[in-house]
Design a protein around this motif. Structure first.
Motif, short mmCIF file in Angstrom:
data_model
loop_
_atom_site.label_atom_id
_atom_site.label_comp_id
_atom_site.label_asym_id
_atom_site.label_seq_id
_atom_site.Cartn_x
_atom_site.Cartn_y
_atom_site.Cartn_z
N GLY A 93 7.80 29.64 68.58
CA GLY A 93 8.03 28.87 69.79
C GLY A 93 9.51 28.67 70.01
N LEU A 94 10.00 28.96 71.20
CA LEU A 94 11.42 28.76 71.49
C LEU A 94 11.65 27.31 71.86
CD1 LEU A 94 12.45 32.04 73.35
CD2 LEU A 94 12.41 31.52 70.90
N THR A 95 11.60 26.47 70.84
CA THR A 95 11.89 25.05 70.97
C THR A 95 12.97 24.71 69.96
OG1 THR A 95 10.08 24.53 69.42
CG2 THR A 95 9.58 24.44 71.78
N PRO A 96 13.71 23.62 70.15
CA PRO A 96 14.84 23.31 69.26
C PRO A 96 14.44 23.27 67.80
CG PRO A 96 14.92 21.93 71.20
CD PRO A 96 13.62 22.67 71.27
N ASN A 97 15.28 23.87 66.97
CA ASN A 97 15.03 23.96 65.54
C ASN A 97 16.27 23.43 64.82
OD1 ASN A 97 13.96 24.69 63.03
ND2 ASN A 97 14.83 26.75 63.15
N LEU A 98 16.43 22.12 64.86
CA LEU A 98 17.67 21.51 64.36
C LEU A 98 17.48 20.68 63.11
CD1 LEU A 98 19.18 20.36 67.78
CD2 LEU A 98 19.70 22.42 66.47
N GLY A 99 16.24 20.53 62.65
CA GLY A 99 15.99 19.72 61.48
C GLY A 99 15.64 20.55 60.27
N SER A 100 15.09 19.90 59.25
CA SER A 100 14.66 20.59 58.06
C SER A 100 13.32 21.28 58.32
CB SER A 100 14.51 19.60 56.90
OG SER A 100 13.44 18.70 57.17
N LEU A 151 23.02 28.45 74.64
CA LEU A 151 21.93 27.47 74.64
C LEU A 151 21.03 27.68 73.43
CD1 LEU A 151 20.34 25.18 76.04
CD2 LEU A 151 19.06 26.96 77.26
N LEU A 152 20.64 28.93 73.16
CA LEU A 152 19.79 29.20 72.01
C LEU A 152 20.49 28.84 70.71
CD1 LEU A 152 18.00 32.57 72.90
CD2 LEU A 152 17.23 30.23 73.30
N GLU A 153 21.76 29.20 70.59
CA GLU A 153 22.51 28.88 69.37
C GLU A 153 22.57 27.38 69.14
OE1 GLU A 153 26.30 30.69 69.95
OE2 GLU A 153 25.71 32.59 69.03
N SER A 154 22.80 26.62 70.21
CA SER A 154 22.94 25.18 70.07
C SER A 154 21.64 24.51 69.67
CB SER A 154 23.47 24.57 71.38
OG SER A 154 22.48 24.59 72.40
N ALA A 155 20.51 25.20 69.88
CA ALA A 155 19.21 24.65 69.53
C ALA A 155 18.67 25.26 68.23
CB ALA A 155 18.21 24.90 70.65
N GLY A 156 19.51 25.98 67.50
CA GLY A 156 19.09 26.56 66.24
C GLY A 156 18.24 27.80 66.38
N LEU A 157 18.35 28.49 67.52
CA LEU A 157 17.54 29.68 67.79
C LEU A 157 18.39 30.93 67.88
CD1 LEU A 157 15.27 28.05 70.53
CD2 LEU A 157 14.60 28.59 68.17
N GLU A 158 19.45 30.97 67.07
CA GLU A 158 20.39 32.09 67.16
C GLU A 158 19.75 33.43 66.84
OE1 GLU A 158 20.43 29.91 63.35
OE2 GLU A 158 21.05 29.30 65.36
N LYS A 159 18.65 33.45 66.08
CA LYS A 159 17.98 34.72 65.76
C LYS A 159 17.46 35.43 67.00
CE LYS A 159 14.90 33.14 62.92
NZ LYS A 159 13.77 33.11 61.93
N PHE A 160 17.32 34.69 68.11
CA PHE A 160 16.70 35.26 69.30
C PHE A 160 17.72 35.59 70.40
CE2 PHE A 160 13.59 32.80 67.03
CZ PHE A 160 12.51 33.67 66.97
N TYR A 191 22.82 22.02 73.82
CA TYR A 191 21.63 21.18 73.79
C TYR A 191 21.88 19.96 72.92
CZ TYR A 191 17.03 19.42 72.62
OH TYR A 191 15.96 18.60 72.42
N LYS A 192 21.60 18.78 73.46
CA LYS A 192 21.77 17.53 72.74
C LYS A 192 20.46 16.75 72.80
CE LYS A 192 26.69 17.23 73.95
NZ LYS A 192 27.72 16.42 74.65
N PRO A 193 19.71 16.71 71.71
CA PRO A 193 18.42 16.02 71.74
C PRO A 193 18.60 14.53 71.96
CG PRO A 193 19.01 16.64 69.50
CD PRO A 193 20.00 17.31 70.41
N PRO A 194 17.72 13.90 72.74
CA PRO A 194 17.78 12.44 72.91
C PRO A 194 17.65 11.75 71.55
CG PRO A 194 16.25 13.41 74.47
CD PRO A 194 16.62 14.49 73.49
N THR A 195 18.34 10.63 71.40
CA THR A 195 18.34 9.97 70.10
C THR A 195 17.76 8.57 70.13
OG1 THR A 195 20.60 9.19 70.49
CG2 THR A 195 20.33 11.26 69.28
N GLN A 196 17.56 8.00 71.31
CA GLN A 196 17.05 6.63 71.34
C GLN A 196 16.39 6.35 72.68
OE1 GLN A 196 20.45 4.12 70.81
NE2 GLN A 196 21.44 4.73 72.70
#
Length: 270
Positions: free
Chosen positions: A87-94, A245-254, A51-56
Motif C-alpha cells: 500500500g502506498l501509504t506513509p511508512n515512517l515508523g517502525s 513526496l514518496l521519499e518524504s513518506a518513506g516510500l523511496e523504493k517506489f 509529507y508531514k503527518p498530523p501530530t495532535q
C-alpha cells in the motif's frame, strides 16, 4: 479495468541550484484544452512539499490488530524488481507501528502497488473499528504490475476523527482463500481546516498536492499528484514532486516504478 500507461520510467538528478520549470496546469474548473496560459513555477529542492503527518488533535490511534500479511506475492510468482504487494501509504515508523493515514473525504482513494502476478482478482475491504464491513468489492486485474487506484463510493459512515481498517488482497486461488496475499492499514478522516480550504480554492493541481502533503492529508496528496503525473509524464516539475513526496513518506523504493496507473473496476455481480 482501465489501464493508462504512459511509456515512461523517471530518473531525477538533483541539482544544487534553483531550477525554474514551466508547467502547464489548468486552474480548477477548466480543462487543459481551454487553458492557454502557462504558469511558471519555481521548484528549488528545499521548496518541494514534504509529507508531514498530523501530530495532535485528531482522535486516538487505532486499536492494535494482528494477523495480516505485510506484503508478499502469490505462491510461484516472481518479483523481478523485489517489490511485492504494498500500500502506498506513509511508512515512517517502525515495523511494529500502526499504518495510519489521513483523508478529508467520505470517498477516499487508495493507491496500491501491484507486482506482476498470476492472480486475476483482488479484493478491497473497509471496516469500522469493530470490524464491521462498510465496503467490500472484488475487482478484475490483468496480472501486470503497476499502481492500482481504488476510489471508494460515498460512505456516510466515514466520520471525522474515527479510524477505519482497510484490507487489500490478491486472490491467488479463488478455491482456497488461505492462499490470498493481504495487506492492511488504517485511515482516519479529518475535518477540513478553513485556512487550508481557502488556500486550496486558489491553488492549481501541483500546489494542492503540496498543501495536502504539508497538512498531513496523505490520500488527497498522492491521488492528486498521481493524476497530474499521468497528464504530464515528461514534466520535470511533476516528476520531482512525485519522487520527493514518496521519499518524504518513506516510500523511496517506489520512486522509479513506471507510472502505470490501473483504475480498478468492480466485477459484474452474478
Amino acid at each position: 479495468m482501465k489501464v493508462f500507461q504512459p511509456s515512461v520510467c523517471f530518473f531525477v538528478v538533483w541539482l544544487t541550484f534553483d531550477v525554474t520549470v514551466t508547467l502547464s496546469i489548468p486552474p480548477p474548473g477548466l480543462s487543459a484544452s481551454s487553458h492557454n496560459e502557462r504558469s511558471t513555477i519555481n521548484l528549488p529542492r528545499h521548496e518541494l512539499a514534504k509529507y508531514k503527518p498530523p501530530t495532535q488533535g485528531f482522535g486516538g490511534p487505532p486499536p492494535p490488530v494482528g494477523g495480516a500479511t505485510r506484503g508478499g506475492q502469490c505462491e510461484g510468482d516472481a518479483a523481478p524488481n523485489d517489490l511485492t504487494l504494498t500500500g502506498l501509504t506513509p511508512n515512517l515508523g517502525s515495523e511494529d507501528s500502526v499504518n495510519l493515514s489521513y483523508t478529508l473525504s467520505t470517498s477516499p482513494e487508495f493507491l496500491i502497488y501491484l507486482p506482476q502476478t498470476s492472480a486475476r482478482q483482488v479484493e478491497f475491504v473497509l471496516k469500522d473499528e469493530d470490524e464491521f464491513d462498510l465496503y467490500r468489492r472484488i475487482f478484475e486485474i490483468s496480472g501486470e504490475s503497476g499502481i492500482a487506484i481504488v476510489r471508494l463510493p460515498e460512505i456516510p459512515e466515514i466520520v471525522v476523527n474515527k479510524n477505519y481498517h482497510w484490507y487489500f488482497s490478491l486472490i491467488c486461488n479463488p478455491n482456497n482463500l488461505r492462499k490470498n496475499v493481504e495487506i492492511d492499514g488504517w485511515v482516519q478522516r479529518l475535518d477540513l481546516d478553513p485556512t487550508l480550504e481557502n488556500q486550496l480554492k486558489r491553488a492549481d493541481s501541483i500546489a494542492r498536492s503540496n498543501l495536502y502533503a504539508e497538512a498531513g492529508i496523505w490520500h488527497e496528496a498522492i491521488a492528486t499528484l498521481a493524476r497530474l503525473y499521468l497528464e504530464n509524464p515528461d514534466n520535470p516539475a511533476v516528476i520531482a514532486e512525485w519522487k520527493f513526496l514518496l521519499e518524504s513518506a518513506g516510500l523511496e523504493k517506489f520512486t522509479e516504478v513506471p507510472m502505470n496507473l490501473i483504475e480498478l473496476e468492480e466485477t459484474p455481480e452474478s
